[in-house]
Design an enzyme around this catalytic site. Structure first.
Site, PDB file in Angstrom:
ATOM      1  N   LYS A   1       4.628  -0.145  -6.117  1.00  0.00           N
ATOM      2  CA  LYS A   1       3.841   1.087  -5.958  1.00  0.00           C
ATOM      3  C   LYS A   1       4.767   2.274  -5.670  1.00  0.00           C
ATOM      4  O   LYS A   1       4.602   3.361  -6.218  1.00  0.00           O
ATOM      5  CB  LYS A   1       2.822   0.921  -4.816  1.00  0.00           C
ATOM      6  CG  LYS A   1       1.668  -0.014  -5.167  1.00  0.00           C
ATOM      7  CD  LYS A   1       0.808  -0.391  -3.957  1.00  0.00           C
ATOM      8  CE  LYS A   1      -0.240  -1.435  -4.330  1.00  0.00           C
ATOM      9  NZ  LYS A   1      -1.050  -1.922  -3.209  1.00  0.00           N
TER      10      LYS A   1
ATOM     11  N   GLN B   1      -2.131  -1.791   3.112  1.00  0.00           N
ATOM     12  CA  GLN B   1      -1.876  -2.970   2.277  1.00  0.00           C
ATOM     13  C   GLN B   1      -2.494  -4.217   2.904  1.00  0.00           C
ATOM     14  O   GLN B   1      -2.314  -4.494   4.088  1.00  0.00           O
ATOM     15  CB  GLN B   1      -0.358  -3.151   2.087  1.00  0.00           C
ATOM     16  CG  GLN B   1       0.044  -4.267   1.156  1.00  0.00           C
ATOM     17  CD  GLN B   1      -0.371  -4.043  -0.306  1.00  0.00           C
ATOM     18  OE1 GLN B   1      -0.485  -2.906  -0.755  1.00  0.00           O
ATOM     19  NE2 GLN B   1      -0.611  -5.106  -1.028  1.00  0.00           N
TER      20      GLN B   1
ATOM     21  N   ASP C   1      -7.698   3.446  -2.394  1.00  0.00           N
ATOM     22  CA  ASP C   1      -8.131   2.095  -2.759  1.00  0.00           C
ATOM     23  C   ASP C   1      -9.634   2.028  -3.056  1.00  0.00           C
ATOM     24  O   ASP C   1     -10.100   1.044  -3.636  1.00  0.00           O
ATOM     25  CB  ASP C   1      -7.888   1.135  -1.574  1.00  0.00           C
ATOM     26  CG  ASP C   1      -6.593   0.362  -1.703  1.00  0.00           C
ATOM     27  OD1 ASP C   1      -6.226   0.001  -2.830  1.00  0.00           O
ATOM     28  OD2 ASP C   1      -5.966   0.103  -0.659  1.00  0.00           O
TER      29      ASP C   1
END
Ligand code: GUN
Length: 283
Positions: free
Chosen positions: A53, A97, A120
């Site tokens: 990422k 995460q 997200d």
């Protein structure tokens, strides 16, 4: 013979578009988009995903900051960090995460992230927006899959869509997106009976169960579209949840692993970061 759905190529196209857009936005607003990733503990797969990422952000001109916290960190500490990132005007996207250590409540922490910075699409506000048919920030993996279907002109309306896996990250939001696109959706999970025969009803089969090569040709209807979200390392090789060599004999369209869904997840993360930025700067 199947058509191989080239997620890598599509992701490259979309990432290049993000890069061009970022240049224009920085010229206009004199502020660089910034994504902050919170990484707790030392999960090996998470380390790999997060470094992917970071690299993608850098290439697109997005600033990426990884905040690493110890495995033993308290929930209060993480809540305080999220609160300060919510208020920090230089931060446009926040990603916690997963997975996180057991002493921490993922629902509580996710809910603390500002919905406006929720790259997200996991906060209750964004989950509700998707569930009610008015999506704003949508989870990256299912969103990437919808872009693959669109690119290859694989219609969803009226199709039988079967999803294997009911996770918050993929299975459930995938079901919402396919439903919003007028598909007829079935979600399968570990308690589903006669899984191969249910899977075999699918015109579009999405597999996100985390079991290497679970799905072979006996799960697939002739000509079906097969989307493989799984990624595992076995004998030094990356493999999906689908046994590609067998499935490719039956499928009409199929994503490879690697080079299918994975690259699209990252491209969508960059796009979601830019969407957050644009809203926050008032574009
Ligand atoms: N862990 C595995 N996939 C994801 C994802 O898409 N988002 C977050 N936050 N964690 C993950």
């Amino acid at each position: 013979m199947s058509v191989i759905l080239d997620g890598k190529q599509l992701a490259t196209e979309r990432r290049n578009q993000v890069k061009d857009r970022v240049e224009i936005l920085i010229e206009k607003y004199h502020v660089r988009p910034q994504l902050v990733v919170i990484l707790i503990g030392h999960d090996m797969a998470s380390e790999t995903y997060v470094s992917g990422k970071e690299k993608a952000c850098r290439k697109a001109g997005i600033e990426s900051r990884v905040i690493r916290l110890e495995e033993s960190v308290s929930e209060n500490k993480v809540m305080e960090l999220i609160s300060s990132l919510n208020q920090d005007k230089s931060v446009h996207g926040i990603l916690l995460q997963l997975p996180i250590p057991k002493q921490l409540d993922p629902d509580k922490l996710m809910a603390a992230i500002s919905p406006e910075k929720d790259v997200d699409g996991f906060t209750p506000t964004n989950v509700w927006r998707l569930a009610s048919g008015h999506p704003e920030l949508v989870p990256c993996t299912p969103l990437g899959i919808m872009h693959i279907l669109e690119k290859y002109e694989i219609g969803v309306e009226g199709k039988q869509c079967v999803i294997i896996g009911r996770s918050q990250i993929v299975g459930k939001p995938m079901a919402q997106l396919l439903l919003n696109a007028n598909g007829t959706v079935t979600i399968c999970h570990s308690k589903t009976r006669n899984l191969p025969s249910v899977a075999k009803t699918a015109d579009i089969l999405v597999v996100a169960i985390g079991k290497p090569k679970l799905v072979d040709d006996t799960y697939i209807k002739e000509g079906a579209t097969v989307i493989d979200v799984g990624i595992s390392r076995t004998e030094g090789k990356l493999v999906g949840d689908v046994d590609f060599e067998k499935a490719v004999q039956k499928a009409g369209y199929i994503t490879p692993v690697p080079g299918g869904v994975g690259p699209m997840t990252i491209a969508c993360l960059l796009e979601n970061t830019i969407s957050c930025y644009q809203k926050l700067v008032g574009e």
